[in-house]
Design an enzyme around this catalytic site. Structure first.
Site, PDB file in Angstrom:
ATOM      1  N   HIS A 233     -35.293  -4.013 -28.335  1.00  0.00           N
ATOM      2  CA  HIS A 233     -34.229  -4.036 -27.322  1.00  0.00           C
ATOM      3  C   HIS A 233     -34.119  -2.719 -26.550  1.00  0.00           C
ATOM      4  O   HIS A 233     -33.027  -2.187 -26.346  1.00  0.00           O
ATOM      5  CB  HIS A 233     -32.871  -4.349 -27.959  1.00  0.00           C
ATOM      6  CG  HIS A 233     -32.793  -5.656 -28.656  1.00  0.00           C
ATOM      7  ND1 HIS A 233     -33.290  -5.868 -29.921  1.00  0.00           N
ATOM      8  CD2 HIS A 233     -32.272  -6.839 -28.264  1.00  0.00           C
ATOM      9  CE1 HIS A 233     -33.067  -7.120 -30.278  1.00  0.00           C
ATOM     10  NE2 HIS A 233     -32.455  -7.739 -29.291  1.00  0.00           N
ATOM     11  N   ASN A 279     -25.772  -7.751 -25.230  1.00  0.00           N
ATOM     12  CA  ASN A 279     -25.856  -6.486 -25.960  1.00  0.00           C
ATOM     13  C   ASN A 279     -27.296  -6.254 -26.394  1.00  0.00           C
ATOM     14  O   ASN A 279     -27.838  -7.075 -27.143  1.00  0.00           O
ATOM     15  CB  ASN A 279     -24.941  -6.517 -27.186  1.00  0.00           C
ATOM     16  CG  ASN A 279     -24.917  -5.193 -27.924  1.00  0.00           C
ATOM     17  OD1 ASN A 279     -25.064  -4.140 -27.319  1.00  0.00           O
ATOM     18  ND2 ASN A 279     -24.741  -5.247 -29.233  1.00  0.00           N
ATOM     19  N   ASP A 306     -34.648 -12.268 -27.063  1.00  0.00           N
ATOM     20  CA  ASP A 306     -33.295 -11.889 -27.466  1.00  0.00           C
ATOM     21  C   ASP A 306     -32.350 -13.082 -27.316  1.00  0.00           C
ATOM     22  O   ASP A 306     -31.221 -12.956 -26.839  1.00  0.00           O
ATOM     23  CB  ASP A 306     -32.777 -10.689 -26.664  1.00  0.00           C
ATOM     24  CG  ASP A 306     -31.490 -10.114 -27.263  1.00  0.00           C
ATOM     25  OD1 ASP A 306     -31.270 -10.305 -28.482  1.00  0.00           O
ATOM     26  OD2 ASP A 306     -30.705  -9.495 -26.518  1.00  0.00           O
ATOM     27  N   HIS A 310     -24.241 -19.128 -28.295  1.00  0.00           N
ATOM     28  CA  HIS A 310     -22.816 -19.153 -28.627  1.00  0.00           C
ATOM     29  C   HIS A 310     -22.205 -20.474 -28.179  1.00  0.00           C
ATOM     30  O   HIS A 310     -22.577 -21.027 -27.132  1.00  0.00           O
ATOM     31  CB  HIS A 310     -22.063 -18.013 -27.945  1.00  0.00           C
ATOM     32  CG  HIS A 310     -22.415 -16.656 -28.456  1.00  0.00           C
ATOM     33  ND1 HIS A 310     -22.224 -16.293 -29.777  1.00  0.00           N
ATOM     34  CD2 HIS A 310     -22.949 -15.572 -27.842  1.00  0.00           C
ATOM     35  CE1 HIS A 310     -22.615 -15.035 -29.943  1.00  0.00           C
ATOM     36  NE2 HIS A 310     -23.059 -14.574 -28.788  1.00  0.00           N
TER      37      HIS A 310
END
Length: 423
Positions: A233, A279, A306, A310
């Site tokens: 990341h 994030n 990534d 949700h």
């Protein structure tokens, strides 16, 4: 089962057929023949079309599912279906679950649930118990149970002594270890990238320095203990510069970048759309340009999805309380292709999904040659398509790209004797 792929351009630097347009015949999970106008008698499935390309299977180094405990976000089957839809034949699954994937039984649970799928699940074990950053988890047991790597997810280990101890254990086990770089004190309460945009709209920012401080620390630790570290990341210019210098010094470091950080800017957040909240946060153009340059010159080794699903209740609320993350397995290739089309060739981009990730995880580079196991991705880089909710295989739909036209589509994966067609 026999599968014939007609007139596809082969993208594989490890193959003598690299760059050629050819037919590829797969029989019983093995590449049986590569040539022109191959006989289709007895073939159950023929894949053909304009601008077909074929490469070794794509590998995603980081995706979050949530299973066990958060199956309402993503379970193992739906996550692997999303990976297949996105062209991935292997996906490394983060330890972010409830409870965290921090022991051998959790690793075995994931592998058992994934064993019959076309996509190979590669569970990542937690570095610390419960991802709390206080006590090391049993890395040796997890490795013996099939863990592909270890990571503390998106929970940075602030204790430098403990982080160094984790690196030393990983070296002894020859187990890939990830570092997620974000200083928790500097980033606390931050909602987006710190810069002109966050100032103008009144959201608290996360400075690039929060990432760069931990990158610098872990480079020092990698040098001090002579260990290999994978920086997962990476999203800032300063971090890219630090990793570039570390590689020039000969340190054993690798790095990856999420696909959406190559395309989406922090300016997208001006309307407070919670699907843009991720994030690490989306950065400004200066950082995006540095990420693209880092991929082009080899500083950054891999592109990751990534993927972070949700449920609707977690996302569609005030921006400040919405959970960060977007689903990305199904769109990572298209997003990367759009972002990098002017700076990298299709061969170089595919390398960041194949050769680069395999090197990070210490996987064999299996060439696209006759007699080798067929672990393949078939794709059309020029195909324009609209990402609709009906396309989504994930259990969640938190993506800002829904309804947008994208370019480049994986059409099939072939792996473990199975064929998955993008539907």
């Amino acid at each position: 089962m026999q599968i014939l792929i007609r007139a596809a351009k082969i993208i594989d630097p490890n193959s003598k057929h690299n760059g050629k347009i050819a037919d590829v015949l797969i029989a019983d999970g093995v590449i049986a023949e590569i040539g022109n106008e191959l006989d289709s008698e007895g073939v159950e499935e023929i894949i053909e079309g304009d601008d077909l390309h074929i490469s070794t299977g794509w590998v995603d180094l980081y995706a979050t599912f949530g299973d066990p405990g958060r199956e309402f976000k993503e379970d193992i089957e739906s996550g692997l279906n999303a990976a297949a839809q996105g062209g991935f034949t292997r996906v490394a699954i983060s330890p972010e679950a409830e409870p965290a994937v921090d022991d051998k039984s959790a690793i075995q649970y994931i592998l058992n649930k994934a064993k019959d799928h076309a996509v190979i699940a590669m569970p990542i074990g937690a570095i610390t118990k419960g991802l709390k950053g206080e006590e090391l988890a049993e890395m040796f047991d997890m490795q013996n149970s099939g863990a592909a790597a270890v990571s503390n997810g998106k929970h940075p280990i602030n204790n430098s002594k403990l982080q160094n101890l984790a690196y030393l254990y990983s070296r002894n086990l020859n187990l890939p270890v990830y570092s997620f770089c974000q200083d928790e004190k500097m980033s606390a309460g931050g909602q987006m990238h710190e810069g002109e945009v966050n100032t103008s709209i009144g959201l608290k920012g996360i400075p690039a320095l929060a990432e760069e401080i931990i990158v610098a620390r872990d480079i020092y630790l990698a040098e001090y203990s002579d260990v290999a570290v994978h920086f997962s990341h990476i999203t800032t210019k300063g971090a890219v510069d630090l990793i570039r210098q570390a590689k020039k010094k000969g340190l054993k470091v690798t790095a990856s970048v999420p696909a959406h950080h190559l395309l989406l800017e922090d300016s997208a957040i001006t309307d407070f759309e919670p699907n843009y909240k991720v994030n690490p946060p989306l950065r400004s153009k200066e950082h995006i340009d540095a990420l693209k340059a880092g991929l082009a010159d080899g500083t950054l080794d891999a592109i990751i999805s990534d993927h972070e699903p949700h449920e609707i209740e977690a996302k569609f609320s005030e921006f400040s309380i919405a959970e960060p993350g977007m689903i990305a397995l199904e769109t990572a290739f298209s997003v990367a292709l759009e972002a990098l089309a002017d700076s990298m060739s299709i061969e170089e981009i595919i390398g960041k999904l194949t050769t680069g990730p395999r090197n990070v995880l210490k996987l064999n580079q299996v060439p696209l040659e006759v007699g080798e196991n067929a672990e393949l991705t078939v794709f059309v880089p020029s195909l324009k398509w609209v990402y609709e909710k009906s396309d989504i295989k994930s259990r969640s739909q938190n993506s800002p790209l829904i309804g947008k036209e994208l370019t480049g589509l994986p059409v099939a994966i072939i792996n473990q004797g199975q064929l998955y067609l993008n539907s």
